[in-house]
Design an enzyme around this catalytic site. Structure first.
Site, short mmCIF file in Angstrom:
data_model
loop_
_atom_site.label_atom_id
_atom_site.label_comp_id
_atom_site.label_asym_id
_atom_site.label_seq_id
_atom_site.Cartn_x
_atom_site.Cartn_y
_atom_site.Cartn_z
N CYS A 33 0.83 -1.22 0.00
CA CYS A 33 0.00 0.00 0.00
C CYS A 33 0.86 1.26 0.00
O CYS A 33 0.33 2.35 -0.13
CB CYS A 33 -0.97 0.00 1.18
N CYS A 102 -2.34 -0.52 9.30
CA CYS A 102 -1.65 0.74 9.65
C CYS A 102 -1.30 0.74 11.14
O CYS A 102 -0.21 1.19 11.53
CB CYS A 102 -2.53 1.94 9.32
#
Length: 138
Positions: A33, A102
């Protein structure tokens, strides 16, 4: 959807920057990502007295970095060793399932920074002996 806390930490991130002569630095990246997270720690008498970050990535990565640094400041190394990404997710009032990675990056970056601190000071931090950076999940 993002919580108000995620949006607040994304729009007004706390602890952005780097610490000159940091006692520990941890960097992780997720090539899938494109999120790259670097955490800097200042440690005095086994207490995290300062934590800063530089994150290149999405809003969730920035919010996770910001919240993680807020959560560990003032804590002992022993307390931070047991720090998990779940604490970040809970403190942010949740993250979308696709963005949980994350918070994992934030946990891993902090633990790598602690390992860097241990290496620089030729010490062993109990609880990090078998720590390995996790593969990203998408």
């Amino acid at each position: 959807m993002y919580s108000e806390k995620v949006m607040d930490h994304f729009m007004n991130p706390r602890n952005v920057g780097e610490i000159e002569n940091a006692d520990g630095v941890g960097e992780v990246g997720n090539p899938q990502c494109g999120d790259i997270m670097k955490i800097y720690l200042k440690i005095e008498k086994d207490i995290i007295v300062d934590a800063k970050f530089k994150t290149f990535g999405c809003g969730s990565a920035i919010a996770s970095s910001s919240m993680a640094t807020e959560l560990i400041k003032g804590k002992s190394i022993d307390e931070v060793v047991s720090f998990t990404n779940k604490a970040v997710v809970e403190a942010l009032d949740g993250l979308p399932p696709k963005k949980i990675h994350c918070s994992v990056l934030a946990e891993d970056a902090i633990k790598i920074a602690l390992m860097d601190y241990a290496k620089k000071n030729n010490i062993t931090i109990k609880g990090l002996e078998n720590f390995k950076v996790r593969e990203p999940e998408h």
